[in-house]
Scaffold this motif. Sequence first.
Motif, short mmCIF file in Angstrom:
data_model
loop_
_atom_site.label_atom_id
_atom_site.label_comp_id
_atom_site.label_asym_id
_atom_site.label_seq_id
_atom_site.Cartn_x
_atom_site.Cartn_y
_atom_site.Cartn_z
N PHE A 154 0.83 -1.21 0.00
CA PHE A 154 0.00 0.00 0.00
C PHE A 154 0.86 1.26 0.00
CE2 PHE A 154 -2.43 3.32 2.25
CZ PHE A 154 -3.52 3.41 1.40
N VAL A 155 1.87 1.27 0.87
CA VAL A 155 2.76 2.43 0.95
C VAL A 155 3.64 2.51 -0.28
CG1 VAL A 155 4.55 3.56 2.32
CG2 VAL A 155 2.69 2.36 3.46
N GLU A 156 3.97 1.35 -0.88
CA GLU A 156 4.80 1.34 -2.08
C GLU A 156 4.09 2.00 -3.27
OE1 GLU A 156 7.99 0.52 -2.53
OE2 GLU A 156 8.02 0.32 -0.35
N ILE A 157 2.77 2.03 -3.24
CA ILE A 157 2.02 2.77 -4.28
C ILE A 157 2.40 4.24 -4.20
CG2 ILE A 157 -0.28 3.50 -5.05
CD1 ILE A 157 -1.35 0.83 -4.02
N GLY A 158 2.45 4.76 -2.95
CA GLY A 158 2.87 6.14 -2.75
C GLY A 158 4.29 6.36 -3.22
N ASN A 159 5.17 5.39 -2.95
CA ASN A 159 6.56 5.49 -3.39
C ASN A 159 6.65 5.59 -4.91
OD1 ASN A 159 9.41 5.35 -3.35
ND2 ASN A 159 9.32 3.13 -3.64
N ALA A 160 5.88 4.73 -5.62
CA ALA A 160 5.91 4.74 -7.08
C ALA A 160 5.40 6.07 -7.64
CB ALA A 160 5.07 3.58 -7.61
N LEU A 161 4.32 6.59 -7.04
CA LEU A 161 3.75 7.84 -7.51
C LEU A 161 4.70 9.02 -7.25
CD1 LEU A 161 0.02 7.41 -6.40
CD2 LEU A 161 0.96 7.21 -8.71
N PHE A 162 5.30 9.04 -6.05
CA PHE A 162 6.27 10.09 -5.75
C PHE A 162 7.47 10.02 -6.68
CE2 PHE A 162 4.46 10.21 -1.27
CZ PHE A 162 3.95 11.50 -1.40
N MET A 163 7.96 8.81 -6.88
CA MET A 163 9.13 8.63 -7.74
C MET A 163 8.83 9.09 -9.16
SD MET A 163 12.27 7.43 -7.28
CE MET A 163 12.28 6.16 -6.02
N PRO A 187 4.47 3.51 -20.44
CA PRO A 187 3.05 3.15 -20.66
C PRO A 187 2.88 1.66 -20.96
CG PRO A 187 3.65 5.10 -21.93
CD PRO A 187 4.92 4.52 -21.41
N LEU A 188 3.82 1.08 -21.71
CA LEU A 188 3.71 -0.34 -22.05
C LEU A 188 3.78 -1.21 -20.79
CD1 LEU A 188 6.05 -0.49 -25.19
CD2 LEU A 188 3.55 -0.53 -25.16
N ILE A 189 4.74 -0.87 -19.90
CA ILE A 189 4.88 -1.63 -18.65
C ILE A 189 3.62 -1.48 -17.79
CG2 ILE A 189 6.21 -1.87 -16.52
CD1 ILE A 189 8.66 -0.93 -18.10
N PHE A 190 3.08 -0.27 -17.77
CA PHE A 190 1.88 -0.01 -16.95
C PHE A 190 0.68 -0.79 -17.48
CE2 PHE A 190 -1.84 2.46 -15.63
CZ PHE A 190 -1.62 2.49 -14.26
N VAL A 195 -3.15 -5.58 -17.21
CA VAL A 195 -3.59 -6.87 -17.77
C VAL A 195 -3.23 -8.00 -16.79
CG1 VAL A 195 -3.29 -8.54 -19.64
CG2 VAL A 195 -3.45 -6.08 -20.15
N PHE A 196 -2.03 -7.91 -16.25
CA PHE A 196 -1.57 -8.90 -15.28
C PHE A 196 -2.46 -8.90 -14.04
CE2 PHE A 196 1.18 -9.66 -11.51
CZ PHE A 196 1.40 -11.01 -11.70
N PHE A 197 -2.88 -7.71 -13.60
CA PHE A 197 -3.75 -7.59 -12.44
C PHE A 197 -5.07 -8.35 -12.65
CE2 PHE A 197 -7.49 -5.17 -10.94
CZ PHE A 197 -7.38 -5.41 -9.58
N ILE A 198 -5.65 -8.17 -13.83
CA ILE A 198 -6.93 -8.84 -14.14
C ILE A 198 -6.75 -10.36 -14.10
CG2 ILE A 198 -8.68 -9.19 -15.93
CD1 ILE A 198 -8.04 -6.29 -16.85
N LYS A 199 -5.64 -10.83 -14.69
CA LYS A 199 -5.39 -12.27 -14.73
C LYS A 199 -5.11 -12.82 -13.32
CE LYS A 199 -5.13 -13.06 -19.31
NZ LYS A 199 -5.93 -14.09 -20.01
N ILE A 200 -4.28 -12.12 -12.57
CA ILE A 200 -3.86 -12.63 -11.27
C ILE A 200 -5.01 -12.60 -10.27
CG2 ILE A 200 -3.06 -10.51 -10.12
CD1 ILE A 200 -1.15 -13.83 -10.18
N LYS A 201 -5.92 -11.63 -10.38
CA LYS A 201 -7.06 -11.56 -9.47
C LYS A 201 -7.95 -12.78 -9.64
CE LYS A 201 -10.92 -8.67 -8.03
NZ LYS A 201 -11.77 -7.50 -8.34
N ILE A 315 2.76 -4.97 -6.84
CA ILE A 315 1.79 -4.24 -6.02
C ILE A 315 0.37 -4.56 -6.47
CG2 ILE A 315 0.94 -1.93 -5.44
CD1 ILE A 315 3.86 -0.94 -5.73
N ILE A 316 0.17 -4.51 -7.80
CA ILE A 316 -1.16 -4.79 -8.34
C ILE A 316 -1.56 -6.24 -8.09
CG2 ILE A 316 -2.41 -5.04 -10.53
CD1 ILE A 316 -1.10 -2.48 -11.47
N ALA A 317 -0.59 -7.15 -8.18
CA ALA A 317 -0.88 -8.57 -7.90
C ALA A 317 -1.34 -8.74 -6.46
CB ALA A 317 0.35 -9.42 -8.17
N ASP A 318 -0.60 -8.12 -5.53
CA ASP A 318 -0.99 -8.22 -4.12
C ASP A 318 -2.30 -7.48 -3.86
OD1 ASP A 318 1.16 -9.76 -3.55
OD2 ASP A 318 2.37 -8.19 -2.64
N MET A 319 -2.53 -6.41 -4.61
CA MET A 319 -3.80 -5.71 -4.50
C MET A 319 -4.95 -6.62 -4.95
SD MET A 319 -5.20 -2.25 -6.36
CE MET A 319 -4.02 -1.13 -5.62
#
Length: 603
Positions: A154-163, A187-190, A195-201, A315-319
Amino acid sequence: MRNIKLIWKYMKGNRLIYMGAIISIGIATLLNVLNPLIIKTTIDSIIGNTPLEDAGAITSLVNRLGGVKILQNNLWIIAGSLVILTIITGIFLYLKGKLASVAAESTAKQIRETLYDHLQHLPYEYHVKAETGDLIQRCTSDVETIRRFLGVQFVEIGNALFMLSFISYIMLSLNVKMTLVSMIAVPLIFIFAVVFFIKIKAAFQLYDESEASMSTVLQENLTGVRVVRAFARQSYEIDKFEEKNAIHRGLTNRMIRLLAWYWSLSDFLCMLQIALVLVVGAYWTSKGIITLGTLVVFTTYEGMLLWPIRQMGRIIADMGKALVAVERIQNILDQPREIMIESGKEPIIKGNIKFENVSFEYEKGKPVLKNISFEVKEGQTIAILGPTGSGKSTLVYLMARLYDYQKGSIKVDGHELKTIDKKWIRKKIGIVLQEPFLFAKSIKENIRLAKTCSSDEEVFQVANIASIHNTILDFDQGYDTMVGERGVSLSGGQKQRVAIARTLITESPIVVFDDSLSAVDTETDNEIRMALKERKNKATTFIISHRITTLSEADCIIVLEKGRITEMGNHTELMKKQGLYRRVWEIQNSLEGGAETIAAKSV
């Protein structure tokens, strides 16, 4: 979106701590991105000949340290500054980790307590249908999944956005074209992460359910260990568990494959992006379009930027896992709590009960009780006889308001049962179930469970009534003897009698024995009934049994067949009829007579 709102709801009381963690990571990130700028300035303007910019934080810092000339002769000052920045960054990273962990642990504690409290207040009907192993898995593994996400990702989301924000701003201020080159793969990685998030969920949903199924098999096996051993079904149980375990392994492998694809492809994209920055940057440096320091900054920032973006996949996978866990937990919390009617009546209960045309059904169109009518006076003993499935236990459950009747009326001392507070009426009705449950405590603690303030004399008294006192004294540690989980260290009859003592200690005005005397021998059965008769303040007693000797001395005997009362009266009256009661008496009497004949012959 709903699940994200639920996570925010779960964080109540800890949101400020999370904000502190996010602020800490923001400061740490800001200090972290200053290091490459200091190195750039050192390469270009301290060691090199590129003039310093007129404004900016780095220029201001150089001037505060004594200017370019001083620093050229004292490069150790720059090295010292980098060390100090790194130490301060480390302090804020420590604060981030500590605050996030404290908040996550506190949030997980709240969720566990909320879940446990809610489960305690769910209707009896829910627990009858729910799988214990699945509930345990939701209360443990799913809560742990949420805790890990809130404590780390959760906090790493903030880290990514700040970075992303800080580095993008700095790179754009240095060179727009080089920034565009550095951002091609982002953008490609994002998109790949989404897509990975949808599959992993979806994969985790199946994984979590398979784990719950496996937990259920394990829980059932451990609970029924006596049955497994008695029927030598170890091989069958092992095969059943291996089948569930194989399914779980397959789903785990699927998740691992998804993670492997994501990390390998995202690594490939990141390496391509870094290579592109190096090639283009080196070419533009050789042409004088950008400085060497700028190239160092961009290559450094590229690694700093791509890592958190790539980490977004984790992060998205754990989310995704956390959102699935939230959904499973919320499925429990969404179940309506039992309405206890805490504002209902709390009348004095003496034990006068009247059923008038009471009907009840578990499933619509399949009535279990049909137009049941009878009346019981205070202190009377009522016996209930009937085939399996005739509605005997259901009738008792209605009195305790474990279920509410749909038609008719039940009055307790003149008060309609539905208007009486559930908690109040249950305190006044002591039920001894057919399958007693004892906790892993001492015998004394088990008897005191319903009345923790009871004295030793009260414990001994009810144990005597339940015909278990002398048996307990024969144990090495007496009343302090520890009972194994579910009472496995006691025999069936001993467990039953301890359960009877536990119910009697409440001195309830209404006592129900739901076929609970079946586990004791006829002599002990008779001793218990005689002791109950001689007891002061005799309670209104309901006895459900198939043993005629147990039923015959009751003030009134009710015979249930297919949810209806087919006979009612005392022993003498029912023996004059050609009904179920007389048939059961004749069968049991003939069996006892046959047994006596065989015993006489053997002598």
